[in-house]
Enzyme design. Structure first.
Site, PDB file in Angstrom:
ATOM      1  N   GLU A   1     -21.395   9.602  94.358  1.00  0.00           N
ATOM      2  CA  GLU A   1     -22.824   9.334  94.192  1.00  0.00           C
ATOM      3  C   GLU A   1     -23.346   8.729  95.487  1.00  0.00           C
ATOM      4  OE1 GLU A   1     -25.725   7.425  90.745  1.00  0.00           O
ATOM      5  OE2 GLU A   1     -23.578   7.694  90.410  1.00  0.00           O
TER       6      GLU A   1
ATOM      7  N   GLU B   1     -21.812  -2.739  88.016  1.00  0.00           N
ATOM      8  CA  GLU B   1     -22.920  -1.909  87.538  1.00  0.00           C
ATOM      9  C   GLU B   1     -23.276  -2.252  86.103  1.00  0.00           C
ATOM     10  OE1 GLU B   1     -24.049   2.836  87.414  1.00  0.00           O
ATOM     11  OE2 GLU B   1     -21.941   2.235  87.392  1.00  0.00           O
TER      12      GLU B   1
END
Length: 888
Positions: free
Chosen positions: A480, A754
């Site tokens: 990502e 996260e």
């Protein structure tokens, strides 16, 4: 009652630092401005009446200018504009009230880059114009050779030598066998269709009087390598891997000679047999041609690269606005152990973005494999969260003694590494971890009596470092690593406190504006990669186009970022206004809402309890208000009036749709109420009070566990303080049970996760497909720690006036914050001894401060210098009936 002591000292007037634009500590070589603005600081507390500027040009001529009033921030360039390549030196001298000049500052060398596209006179040279997709590609070598004598240049005739270079791909340079720079992954990642940054290198000392050779390492990088999740995309910006390089020599008489390299370029495969940013790098040291970047090398068998004319690529060529990516720190393992599979595991004690450097000896052809992971799971490297970013490097030995190697064109997120097939015993392992990120100047520090809180702050710092690799990204490890707009939107205030990021964010915002035009809205990440994620206008993410430049202005007081981004800011607000049908109520379409609400299931992180359209409408109010303020600051009075109307309409729509007359808020969640309080969306103070009571009730009912996601988390502590719940804010901040800020710390985290539960209490990794251990967004609370816990804040844009108002609590006995403001270092440090509270503050020269002592205490207006205040104060958390905050 309080007592104060003024411990101001120092009277010597001297310039301590000079910088250009907002690039404090940045390079002044190859700048892109012909009229750069000048800023400076002084350590003196003596009043300054004016400032002298003296410019010396290459021919030795000088010009002086005196600026009355001695502005030390963003002083307009008072001299003739710089021409391309022009080199000058600048020095400053302040004058006191009596007009007496101080000593001149040290000279600051300044050199313009290539300011016009017509300054470029060379083509791109491409060793590859297309390669099959789906498999990793190799790296390339390019070389060119020339003789200074053939150009009529005699020994000692060169005053300076510059390389101006960039690439479609990522590259490194060598000249006469020497590395030109310590920059990594140049030219970095931009929206290549619109902007391509070039680098300027001073190679004067490397030029020889006879034959010279230049060498280039080149690989795919972001330009044509695989980027994005769900398989990613190849060749996003083009199919070529190529270099644009212009070498110029300035002679003693001022003549500029452009070295003709185009016909001499030759290319070959490199020892990098395959490489990807996500996948890793394979390097066969046996394939490195000895002396390939030195003069006299036999390039038989090398081929002429393809010429690609610059005119075929319309992207604007511009110098960087921020620092380069570099190795900023080297870590040694805290533990080394043998594990199964002929591997040796290294724990570096810190989760980082970077790569390994090995020193190894063995037989030619022996292959050492390097594996990376952020965490361990079930006794093994936890690689599942990496998804398809396998993060494996391979080094094939040349067999010629001790060899040192580190990958060039890949990057990994890891704390743990395993070395497979090491040619020797565990005692011979020589491996270091190189920390790699944009080489930003540190500007903010925090400390307290609570070790968990200090570790949390360090985790925020590390996650920011790891996720500023040329642009602000979400994560450094999986497939990502994208410039998510929502992440930096919530984190911008913290980022600006911790590091000098104006240059990096300025460049990124240019890409936001370009791609906003392309997509018709602000993409959810920039640069945009169409790899399957929904591409629709999204509140809190698209609002970064307004909020990030606004926060930059608030921090630095520079209106230019507002002017430069104004069309983008207006475009976003106008779009949302259209989407609401000019009603102000944004209640249709795709939204991410309060992303990663801790109650959301692992497989569905967007399932928040807070109405996503409540979030959308609230953000519409916020950015319309900010745009109205921006327009007023820029003197656009008609626009200011218009956007005030848009904001008022959206506020009325929010109140009608989401707030009951008694102050209850739809969704009845902590995030919903916090947004309404902090964004000032209520119609009456009675409603605010009722909502604050409800917020305190909800937070206490959750036993002070976190119940907010991306939207609510950065503002929840501020909302509690505004509701009169400073003690509740400390309870929430210092909670260490899942979910909480300190739960990851209690689990040994060294970066911000996260998810609140990226690792579960049993040590297993969250089963969700989206589980990173290095995301800065939830660390946005660090801004609260600086502003409220330590009490250091600005009272107006640019820190010309400070507000120092600590609010002690949580059982803390001391806390402090320090920030390198545009005027110099400001700090606030308090400590408690029983009921005695002492506050020590430092106000930089040129600033003033309002100091507010806690407990409804005295207010003091102070000037530059060091000041001490003492008062009596007992925080609510001192009540022995209060439960302990945490295990710390």
């Amino acid at each position: 009652m309080s007592t104060t002591t003024d411990i101001t000292t120092g009277t010597t007037t001297a310039i301590s630092e000079i910088w250009l634009e907002n690039r404090r500590g940045g390079s002044t070589l190859g700048i892109g401005e012909s009229r750069p603005r000048v800023s400076w600081t002084t350590a003196s507390l003596e009043p300054i009446e004016s400032i002298d500027l003296e410019l010396t040009r290459a021919d030795g001529s000088t010009q002086q200018h005196t600026e009355a009033g001695a502005p030390n921030r963003l002083l307009d360039w008072p001299f003739a504009p710089l021409a391309s390549r022009e080199a000058v030196t600048l020095r400053l001298r302040p004058r006191s009230d009596a007009g007496t000049p101080a000593a001149w500052s040290a000279p600051l060398p300044i050199e313009a880059g290539l300011l016009e596209r017509t300054d470029w006179a060379v083509p791109f040279v491409a060793p590859s114009t297309a390669e099959p997709q789906g498999t990793l590609r190799k790296g390339y070598l390019l070389r060119a050779e020339w003789d200074a004598a053939d150009l009529g240049i005699t020994p000692g005739a060169v005053q300076r030598a510059r390389i101006y270079s960039t690439a479609h791909g990522v590259y490194e340079l060598a000249l006469n066998g020497r590395c030109v720079s310590d920059d990594l992954l140049s030219p970095g990642w931009t929206s290549y269709s619109h902007r391509l940054r070039y680098q300027t290198y001073d190679v004067t000392d490397a030029i020889r009087s006879g034959r010279n050779a230049i060498g280039v390492w080149l690989a795919d990088g972001w330009y044509r390598g695989r980027i994005g999740f769900e398989g990613g995309l190849w060749d996003l910006y083009g199919q070529d891997a190529s270099v644009l390089l212009q070498l110029e020599l300035t002679l003693l008489d001022g003549t500029v000679v452009s070295v003709p390299l185009t016909d001499s370029w030759r290319s070959s495969d490199s020892p990098i047999t395959e490489v990807g940013l996500y996948e890793g790098e394979a390097y066969d040291a046996r394939l490195l041609p000895a002396g390939w970047s030195e003069a006299g090398f036999d390039a038989t068998g090398w081929t002429a690269p393809t010429r690609l004319e610059l005119a075929a690529f319309p992207a604007q060529l511009e110098p960087p606005t921020g620092p380069a990516v570099r190795v900023t720190e080297v870590l040694t393992p805290v533990s080394v152990e043998a594990v199964a599979g002929n591997r040796i595991r290294l724990d570096f004690g810190q989760n980082i973005a970077g790569k390994l450097r090995i020193r190894v000896a063995g037989d030619a052809g022996h292959v050492v494999t390097l594996h990376h992971a952020e965490v361990l799971e079930d006794g093994l490297l936890g690689v599942r969260p990496l998804r398809s970013a396998v993060s494996v490097d391979r080094y094939t030995l040349a067999g010629d003694g001790l060899e040192e190697w580190t990958p060039r064109f890949t990057l990994h997120g890891f704390r743990y590494a395993e070395v497979e097939n090491w040619p020797g015993g565990i005692e011979t392992v020589d491996v270091e971890a190189l920390v790699v990120h944009t080489d930003m100047e540190r500007t903010g520090w925090f400390d307290s009596s609570h070790p968990g809180l200090n570790r949390l702050h360090e985790n925020v710092v590390w996650s920011m470092r790891d996720n500023f690799v040329d642009l602000p990204t979400d994560c450094p490890q999986r497939d990502e690593r994208l410039g998510w707009t929502g992440d930096i939107q919530v984190f911008a205030p913290t980022a600006l406190r911790l590091f000098g990021v104006h240059g990096t964010l300025t460049g990124w915002l240019r890409d936001v504006a370009y791609e906003q035009v392309d997509e018709g809205h602000v993409p959810n990440f920039v640069p945009w990669v169409d790899c399957g994620f929904p591409n629709f206008p999204t509140a809190a993410w698209g609002d970064a186009a307004v909020i990030v430049p606004w926060e930059m202005y608030r921090h630095d007081g520079d209106t230019r970022i507002l002017a430069d981004q104004y069309a983008s800011m207006r475009g976003w607000v106008d779009l949302v206004d259209d989407l609401t049908g000019h009603t102000g109520l944004w209640n249709t379409g795709f939204q991410l809402g309060d992303w990663l609400d801790p109650t959301a299931p692992p497989e569905s992180p967007g399932d928040s309890r807070t109405d996503k359209y409540l979030v959308a409408t609230a953000y519409h109010v916020r950015t319309a208000r900010l745009l109205a303020e921006t327009a007023a600051i820029l003197g656009k009075d008609a626009d200011a009036a218009h956007y005030r109307t848009v904001a008022e309409r959206a506020t009325a729509a929010f109140q009608a749709e989401y707030i009951a007359p008694n102050g209850r808020v739809v969704s009845d969640t902590v995030t919903a109420i916090a947004v309404a309080i902090v964004f000032e969306l209520f119609a009456t103070e009675t409603q605010v009070a009722r909502a604050g009571e409800r917020l305190l009730h909800l937070v206490k009912s959750a036993d002070f566990h976190i119940s907010t996601g991306f939207v609510g988390t950065p503002i929840i502590c501020d909302a509690l303080v505004r509701a009169g719940g400073i003690d509740a804010a400390y309870h929430l901040l210092l909670q260490d049970e899942l979910p909480s800020w300190l739960y990851p710390v209690s689990m040994g985290a060294t970066t911000i996760w996260e998810r609140w539960d990226s690792m579960l209490p049993d040590g297993s990794v969250n089963p969700g497909d989206m589980t990173s251990f290095n995301h800065y967004a939830l660390g946005a609370v660090a801004d609260f720690m600086h502003r409220v816990v330590a009490g250091l804040d600005s009272a107006e844009p640019g820190f010309a006036r400070l507000r120092i108002a600590p609010q002690p609590g949580g059982g803390l006995t001391h806390a402090s914050a320090r920030h390198q403001t545009p005027y110099g270092t400001a700090s606030s440090r308090w400590h408690r001894d029983g009921g005695t509270f002492t506050l020590e503050v430092v106000v930089p020269p040129g600033s003033t401060a309002t100091v507010v002592l806690p407990g409804g205490g005295d207010v003091h207006e102070v000037g530059a210098g060091a000041h001490s205040f003492t008062t009596t104060f007992r925080a609510p958390a001192d009540d022995p009936a209060k439960p302990p905050y945490s295990r710390w």
